[in-house]
Design a protein around this motif. Structure first.
Motif, short mmCIF file in Angstrom:
data_model
loop_
_atom_site.label_atom_id
_atom_site.label_comp_id
_atom_site.label_asym_id
_atom_site.label_seq_id
_atom_site.Cartn_x
_atom_site.Cartn_y
_atom_site.Cartn_z
N THR A 4 0.91 -1.09 -0.14
CA THR A 4 -0.11 -0.06 -0.14
C THR A 4 1.01 1.31 -0.19
OG1 THR A 4 -2.03 -1.00 0.94
CG2 THR A 4 -1.67 1.18 1.33
N ALA A 5 1.78 1.29 1.04
CA ALA A 5 2.76 2.58 1.06
C ALA A 5 3.50 2.56 -0.51
CB ALA A 5 3.75 2.17 1.91
N GLU A 6 3.90 1.65 -1.20
CA GLU A 6 4.54 1.76 -2.31
C GLU A 6 3.43 2.19 -3.36
OE1 GLU A 6 5.68 -2.09 -3.54
OE2 GLU A 6 7.36 -2.06 -2.06
N ASN A 7 2.05 1.89 -3.46
CA ASN A 7 1.19 2.10 -4.26
C ASN A 7 0.74 3.82 -4.33
OD1 ASN A 7 0.97 -0.03 -5.98
ND2 ASN A 7 -0.31 -1.00 -4.55
N THR A 8 0.82 4.05 -2.83
CA THR A 8 0.50 5.57 -2.45
C THR A 8 1.34 6.45 -3.36
OG1 THR A 8 1.66 5.73 -0.39
CG2 THR A 8 -0.56 4.89 -0.19
N GLU A 9 2.79 5.93 -3.13
CA GLU A 9 3.78 6.76 -3.73
C GLU A 9 3.49 6.94 -5.31
OE1 GLU A 9 6.39 8.51 -2.38
OE2 GLU A 9 6.42 8.00 -0.51
N ILE A 10 3.32 5.83 -5.72
CA ILE A 10 3.07 5.58 -7.37
C ILE A 10 2.05 6.48 -7.96
CG2 ILE A 10 2.39 4.19 -9.24
CD1 ILE A 10 3.86 1.64 -7.84
N ASN A 11 0.99 6.60 -7.04
CA ASN A 11 -0.37 7.36 -7.30
C ASN A 11 -0.22 8.60 -6.69
OD1 ASN A 11 -2.36 5.50 -8.79
ND2 ASN A 11 -1.29 4.10 -7.11
N GLY A 12 0.69 9.15 -6.37
CA GLY A 12 1.02 10.53 -5.85
C GLY A 12 0.11 11.11 -4.61
N VAL A 13 -0.33 10.02 -3.65
CA VAL A 13 -1.20 10.54 -2.52
C VAL A 13 -0.54 10.06 -1.37
CG1 VAL A 13 -3.35 10.56 -3.88
CG2 VAL A 13 -2.38 8.48 -3.14
#
Length: 289
Positions: free
Chosen positions: A186-195
């Protein structure tokens, strides 16, 4: 790498339910699926990179299906499993959202909120009815008079619902999961999605963790898990919400919906809408006074 598969014929509904549950049990299998074979029978199948833990599979089947099943184990040939996991996994255009993977070449529509989630990370790529139903529920809340400021994504998986809520509602979100790997993803995906600046993550079992009291009470709770845990969590979700809070529940089969609705009604969280997508039900409820 030598891979092994564990499989068993069962009803379509049970095969999908068990496949979803296996993908929430990190380390149990590389992948899990439900499919119809050439004879027209439905089969549950999971692929493991080591000898399948039959005891854990049976424990999960007992919890999800309320019964023991007879699994068969066999070896499968080597292949590029990352590429295989992406085969046929097209972008999902659902409501206000466009969910896609890194491999997707389809242009992102200008009027959609893009969410990038790759397959093979954890449960929740947007391709399951429960996830698309929750995404649609986020849109309904966003277009209502609720205007939630405190949002919880309980059992976040890949973080897809937390990301959707953060982007669409422009508010901070607490995303929790019982598994540390899910929180890492989740932490990786929040970075990828800019949030990343809008989403706080935490590993938490149940709702006894102090972070729920610190960040709550919540105006909106999103919980796409399984029917059993949802029923058990009803008192705690009531405790950490307030009058008017909206609760979105998913991960339950149609036949399980009445039991979940009853459990929440007993805790003053009443049904607003019940949506069925295939074999699955998504519930939108609201906390009463």
């Amino acid at each position: 790498m030598t891979l092994e598969q564990i499989f068993v014929p069962m009803s379509k509904q049970d095969a999908f339910a068990l496949a979803d549950a296996v993908m929430e049990e990190f380390g149990l299998a590389l992948s899990a699926s439900a499919f119809e074979n050439e004879n027209g029978d439905w089969v549950f199948e999971a692929t493991c990179d080591q000898k399948p833990d039959v005891e854990r599979f049976n424990e999960l089947a007992q919890r999800v299906l309320n019964g023991k099943v007879e699994f068969t184990i066999g070896q499968v040939p080597d292949k590029d499993w990352v590429a295989h996991s992406l085969e046929g996994l097209s972008a999902i255009d659902t409501g206000e959202f466009f969910v896609h993977g890194s491999h997707e070449e389809t242009p992102i529509p200008d009027d959609k909120i893009a969410i990038k989630i790759d397959a093979g990370q954890a449960f929740g790529t947007g391709h399951h009815e429960t996830t698309t139903g929750c995404l649609e529920a986020v849109s309904i809340v966003a277009n209502s008079d609720l205007a939630p400021k405190k949002i919880l994504d309980l059992g976040t998986g890949t973080g897809i619902l937390a990301i959707a809520a953060a982007k669409r509602l422009d508010q901070n979100v607490l995303a929790t999961d019982i598994d540390a790997k899910a929180i890492e993803v989740t932490a990786e995906n929040t970075e990828i999605n800019g949030v990343a600046d809008k989403i706080e993550t935490a590993v938490a079992t149940g709702m006894d963790h102090e972070i729920f009291a610190q960040r709550g009470p919540f105006d909106l709770v999103l919980a796409n898990i399984l029917a059993g845990p949802l029923v058990e969590l009803a008192p705690d979700i009531a405790k950490h919400t307030h009058e008017g809070s909206v609760v979105v529940l998913a991960g339950l089969l149609n036949r399980q919906a009445d039991g979940v609705i009853e459990a929440y009604a007993k805790n003053k969280i009443a049904l607003l809408e019940r949506v069925e997508k295939g074999d699955w039900t998504i519930l939108r409820l609201q906390r009463e006074a």
